[in-house]
Motif scaffolding. Structure first.
Motif, short mmCIF file in Angstrom:
data_model
loop_
_atom_site.label_atom_id
_atom_site.label_comp_id
_atom_site.label_asym_id
_atom_site.label_seq_id
_atom_site.Cartn_x
_atom_site.Cartn_y
_atom_site.Cartn_z
N LEU A 447 0.81 -1.22 0.00
CA LEU A 447 0.00 0.00 0.00
C LEU A 447 0.84 1.26 0.00
N GLY A 448 2.15 1.12 -0.21
CA GLY A 448 3.00 2.30 -0.33
C GLY A 448 3.66 2.68 0.97
N PHE A 449 3.64 3.98 1.30
CA PHE A 449 4.31 4.51 2.48
C PHE A 449 3.33 4.68 3.63
N ALA A 450 3.88 4.75 4.84
CA ALA A 450 3.05 5.08 5.99
C ALA A 450 2.70 6.55 5.96
N ASN A 451 1.47 6.85 6.27
CA ASN A 451 1.03 8.24 6.39
C ASN A 451 0.95 8.63 7.87
N ASN A 452 0.39 7.71 8.67
CA ASN A 452 0.29 7.92 10.11
C ASN A 452 0.32 6.59 10.83
N ALA A 453 0.80 6.60 12.09
CA ALA A 453 0.74 5.45 12.98
C ALA A 453 -0.17 5.82 14.14
N PHE A 454 -1.11 4.94 14.48
CA PHE A 454 -2.10 5.24 15.51
C PHE A 454 -1.96 4.29 16.68
N GLN A 455 -2.02 4.83 17.89
CA GLN A 455 -1.95 4.02 19.10
C GLN A 455 -3.33 3.81 19.73
N GLU A 456 -4.35 4.42 19.15
CA GLU A 456 -5.73 4.17 19.54
C GLU A 456 -6.56 4.00 18.27
N THR A 457 -7.39 2.97 18.27
CA THR A 457 -8.17 2.68 17.05
C THR A 457 -9.64 2.39 17.38
N CYS A 486 10.32 -7.96 12.33
CA CYS A 486 10.72 -6.96 13.34
C CYS A 486 10.91 -7.65 14.70
N LEU A 487 11.68 -7.01 15.57
CA LEU A 487 11.80 -7.50 16.93
C LEU A 487 10.44 -7.44 17.62
N HIS A 488 10.06 -8.50 18.34
CA HIS A 488 8.82 -8.50 19.11
C HIS A 488 8.91 -9.55 20.21
N HIS A 489 7.92 -9.58 21.07
CA HIS A 489 8.00 -10.42 22.26
C HIS A 489 7.83 -11.91 22.01
N GLY A 490 7.41 -12.29 20.83
CA GLY A 490 7.20 -13.71 20.57
C GLY A 490 5.96 -14.22 21.30
N LYS A 491 6.05 -15.40 21.90
CA LYS A 491 4.90 -16.01 22.57
C LYS A 491 4.60 -15.36 23.91
N HIS A 492 5.59 -14.70 24.51
CA HIS A 492 5.41 -14.10 25.83
C HIS A 492 4.96 -12.65 25.66
N LEU A 493 3.66 -12.46 25.54
CA LEU A 493 3.09 -11.14 25.26
C LEU A 493 3.12 -10.26 26.50
N ASP A 494 3.28 -8.97 26.28
CA ASP A 494 3.26 -7.99 27.36
C ASP A 494 2.61 -6.72 26.84
N CYS A 495 1.33 -6.55 27.17
CA CYS A 495 0.58 -5.39 26.66
C CYS A 495 -0.38 -4.92 27.75
N PRO A 496 0.09 -4.06 28.66
CA PRO A 496 -0.73 -3.63 29.81
C PRO A 496 -2.07 -3.04 29.41
N ARG A 497 -2.12 -2.26 28.32
CA ARG A 497 -3.37 -1.61 27.94
C ARG A 497 -4.31 -2.54 27.17
N GLY A 498 -3.77 -3.68 26.71
CA GLY A 498 -4.59 -4.63 25.96
C GLY A 498 -4.84 -4.19 24.53
N GLY A 499 -5.66 -4.96 23.83
CA GLY A 499 -5.97 -4.65 22.43
C GLY A 499 -7.22 -3.82 22.33
N GLY A 500 -8.17 -4.26 21.49
CA GLY A 500 -9.41 -3.53 21.34
C GLY A 500 -9.18 -2.10 20.91
N ARG A 501 -9.63 -1.14 21.71
CA ARG A 501 -9.53 0.28 21.35
C ARG A 501 -8.09 0.77 21.33
N PHE A 502 -7.18 0.07 22.02
CA PHE A 502 -5.78 0.49 22.06
C PHE A 502 -4.90 -0.33 21.10
N ALA A 503 -5.51 -1.02 20.16
CA ALA A 503 -4.73 -1.77 19.17
C ALA A 503 -4.05 -0.81 18.20
N ALA A 504 -2.95 -1.26 17.60
CA ALA A 504 -2.19 -0.44 16.66
C ALA A 504 -2.94 -0.29 15.35
#
Length: 754
Positions: A447-457, A486-504
């Motif tokens: 889809l080309g280049f990033a225009n914006n990155a969002f921390q709330e969706t 990319c570097l990421h946590h693998g199977k050991h997830l750590d996301c205090p705010r959780g997904g849902g509305r705070f998903a990337a």
């Protein structure tokens, strides 16, 4: 001189053209297909060539060359009553048209009855100029005998490599039976006339730079067990074609059921992937190229840049064609070129234009082996050449999706991940999510280049079943082809705010700005100034002085390393601050708005990279100071105006502006590295971040300062052979000239006899 065509020959030709037209008119178009009319116009010598013009809605207009292909040219020619297309030409070869540009980004399969059936942006939706009007050359005659058949291009519905069962899960698929779809059925090709050049073309169209031999015993055994359905023709490729459709028909194959191709087998191809696509880095092409691509939105595309005498430079588009573009693509580990782009289509470079009027046979191992004109006078960066290459089908787009957005270019990021032994869709944790991570997502999805990155969706309601976080701690460098790399946590997830509305989430764009600093301006405007502290109070409030200034008296002096900076936008979109106009921060002391809190970093480094002094520049005013000829200024800071930098313009920060310095009061005399980084926090997405860094060698004796050897991006130093031109070539190996570059407290070149 050949004898004139007989009356019978001419009559056969006319009958043939009439039959084609009749066949076309007898075919009913799907309901809703726009009614258009075509013609060939412009500066031409023959009636079967010219600029493609479309009559629609009562008005004649042209077609843009973006994404145009030989398949689209074939549709045009057949719609006009010719047999097929011989070739097509971009960049208004037949002169610039007038009026509307009716079609842009035309994608045809080659089977459409009319150009109106091909995918495009829609009638009248275009960002092109008439300098991009496309033209075609059509084939006039029909085959009347065996030799005429051999002069026609291959026309089939589709082509595929069908892997045997033991290799079907391999990604990318590099080996298998070659099959063509004709008459709605998949058919094999007899290998009695098959050549390595044919395999080279097939591998190239599937994104592979080379081909190799395969294990014939396995396929001989399989051939005895399988029922075969052969195609009625052989294939004759020169090896330079971009796809099988560019090859000529070979001899006709006599179809005799099971006795067809008795002395041969179905064609099998075995391709060599580039290193980036190989199952392991030990496989595939491994040499370090002297050519690179910059500014491309997707994998395998970009502006062509060449390394010469330790400096990267561009290639002028004079005589630039698919042969030269294919050499670049294969050199970089991709397949053949889909497009050879001219006119700075993928952004303009900086620095020298190293090559002009490049002429390649198509079989060179590197663009540096092609002949070229060393005189680039008259070439500007508006003529920078670029390429789009065929890349292997890796299935990257199947493991990632955007959900809930208003259009396909935006949405919540959802990835396909393994959970409890099965594959499920889930979200990505937005902690540490930024523009670089969004860039990788947009690239992976094509889809080309990033225009914006969002921390709330929360405003993008995605699939409820995919709310759970399946990926966290994502950190990308920006060069990855997939988010999973990319570097990421693998199977050991750590996301205090959780997904849902705070998903990337992300939004993507087909174009982006590209900021580049003019290194020569910095080098030529550097000087030292001793300035009293009592007139630096505003600068001190905005943290433009070193930490020791906090304890300084108003009567003391600060020593400032001052310089001008000239920042160009060489991209395809205006550079705009990320913050909305109403959220800019007012600074009372200087009485101006900051549209970006940090726009540039200025650092003085020791040779081991330790920071000895620093400065920063908030973008209190982003505006068009000057523009290239023919481009109007759009942004001006006066009266709380809109801020930004227009494409083709530059913003100049003069040396006498506050904070346009580094405070070197506490720096001891010595040799240092001076560094400027634009957009250091990646607040605004760009097409290329590698050219955002400028470095210079710097010597300070306590009283004076010298700035020299300034360069943009990565300097290809220390690691061995460099190249110069020799007899119209660029080379780093015999029988051409050899140079090796070394660094000894500065750049010194030593000549080595070839």
């Amino acid at each position: 001189m050949p004898p004139p065509c007989s009356l019978l020959c001419r009559l056969a030709t006319l009958l043939c053209v009439w039959a084609l037209c009749q066949a076309q008119s007898d075919t009913k178009l799907p309901p809703g297909t726009p009614i258009i009319q075509l013609r060939l116009a412009g500066d031409k010598h023959k009636h079967y060539e010219g600029r493609v013009e479309v009559y629609y809605n009562g008005e004649w207009g042209t077609v843009c060359d973006d994404d145009f292909s030989i398949h689209a040219a074939n549709v045009v020619c057949r719609e006009l009553g010719y047999v097929e297309a011989v070739s097509w030409s971009p960049s208004s070869k037949y002169g610039k048209g007038e009026g509307r540009i009716w079609l842009d980004n035309v994608h045809c399969s080659g089977l459409e009855r009319t150009l109106a059936q091909c995918e495009s942006n829609g009638f009248g939706v275009s960002d092109c100029k008439h300098s991009e009007d496309v033209g075609v050359v059509c084939r006039l005659y029909c085959p009347s005998n065996h030799s005429d058949i051999n002069s026609l291009n291959v026309q089939v519905e589709d082509v595929r490599i069908r892997a045997i069962s033991s290799q079907r899960k391999r990604v990318p698929m590099t080996e298998g039976y070659l099959e063509v779809k004709d008459g709605g059925k998949w058919r094999q090709i007899c290998d009695l006339e098959w050549t390595e050049m044919n395999s080279r073309v097939i591998c190239g169209m599937y994104g592979f730079p080379g081909e190799k031999r395969y294990n014939t015993k396995v396929y001989k055994l399989l051939s005895k067990r399988r029922k075969k359905n052969y195609w009625g023709f052989g294939v004759n490729c020169t090896g330079n074609e971009a796809s099988l459709h560019g090859c000529k028909l070979g001899h006709k194959v006599e179809l005799r059921g099971n006795a067809t191709c008795e002395k041969g087998l179905p064609v099998v191809v075995n391709c060599v992937p580039g290193r980036a696509f190989a199952p392991s880095h030990a496989q595939g092409f491994s040499k370090q190229p002297l050519v690179r691509l910059r500014g491309g939105a997707n994998i395998g595309e970009g502006r062509v840049e060449v390394l010469k005498n330790g400096e990267w430079g561009t290639v002028c588009d004079d005589s630039w064609n698919l042969e030269a573009a294919t050499v670049v693509c294969r050199e970089l580990g991709f397949g053949s070129a889909k497009e050879a782009l001219a006119g700075g289509k993928l952004g303009q470079g900086m620095g020298p234009v190293h090559m002009n009027e490049v002429k390649c046979s198509g079989f060179e191992k590197s663009l540096t082996e092609c002949y070229f004109n060393r005189d680039a006078l008259g070439c500007s960066h508006e003529e920078d050449a670029a390429v789009r290459c065929n890349v292997p089908a890796m299935g990257f787009q199947n493991r990632l999706r955007l959900s809930g957005g208003r259009n396909p270019f935006e949405g919540r990021v959802e990835v396909l991940a393994e959970k409890n032994g099965s594959l499920v869709w889930g979200t990505v944790c937005s902690d540490s999510w930024g523009t670089i991570e969004a860039t990788v997502v947009c690239r992976q999805l094509g889809l080309g280049f990033a225009n914006n990155a969002f921390q709330e969706t929360w405003y993008w309601p995605g699939d409820v079943s995919a709310d759970d976080v399946v990926m966290s701690g994502v950190r990308c460098s920006g060069t990855e082809m997939t988010l999973a790399q990319c570097l990421h946590h693998g199977k050991h997830l750590d996301c205090p705010r959780g997904g849902g509305r705070f998903a990337a989430g992300v939004s993507c764009s087909e174009t982006a700005p590209d900021l580049v600093l003019n290194a020569q301006v910095v080098e030529h405007t550097t000087y030292l100034e001793d300035r009293p502290m009592y007139i630096l109070q505003c600068a001190n409030e905005e943290h433009c002085l070193s930490s020791s200034a906090a304890a300084a008296t108003s009567s003391s002096y600060r020593r400032l390393l001052r310089f001008s900076s000239q920042i160009h936008n060489n991209g395809l979109t205006d550079f705009r601050p990320r913050a909305a106009h109403n959220s800019w921060i007012w600074h009372e002391c200087h009485r101006h708005y900051h549209s970006m809190e940090v726009f540039t970093h200025y650092d003085l480094l020791s040779f081991n990279g330790t920071k000895v002094a620093e400065g920063h520049k908030a973008s209190f005013c982003l505006e068009d100071t000057q523009c290239e000829e023919g481009i109007e200024k759009r942004y001006e800071c006066a009266n709380f105006g809109q801020q930004g930098i227009t494409v083709g313009c530059w913003d100049t920060y003069r040396h006498d502006i506050d904070c346009q310095w580094i405070d070197v009061t506490d720096v001891v005399p010595g040799d240092y590295i001076f560094q400027v980084v634009i957009n250091p926090n990646f607040e605004v997405a760009e097409s290329d971040y590698t050219n955002n860094v400028m470095k210079c060698r710097c010597r300070y004796d306590g009283h004076r300062i010298w700035m020299y050897n300034c360069y943009i991006g990565e300097r290809p130093e220390i690691t061995g052979y460099n190249i110069i031109e020799c007899d119209g070539h660029l080379s780093c190996s015999k029988p051409f000239c050899l140079w090796m570059t070394t660094f000894q407290r500065g750049l010194n070149s030593k000549k080595i006899n070839a």
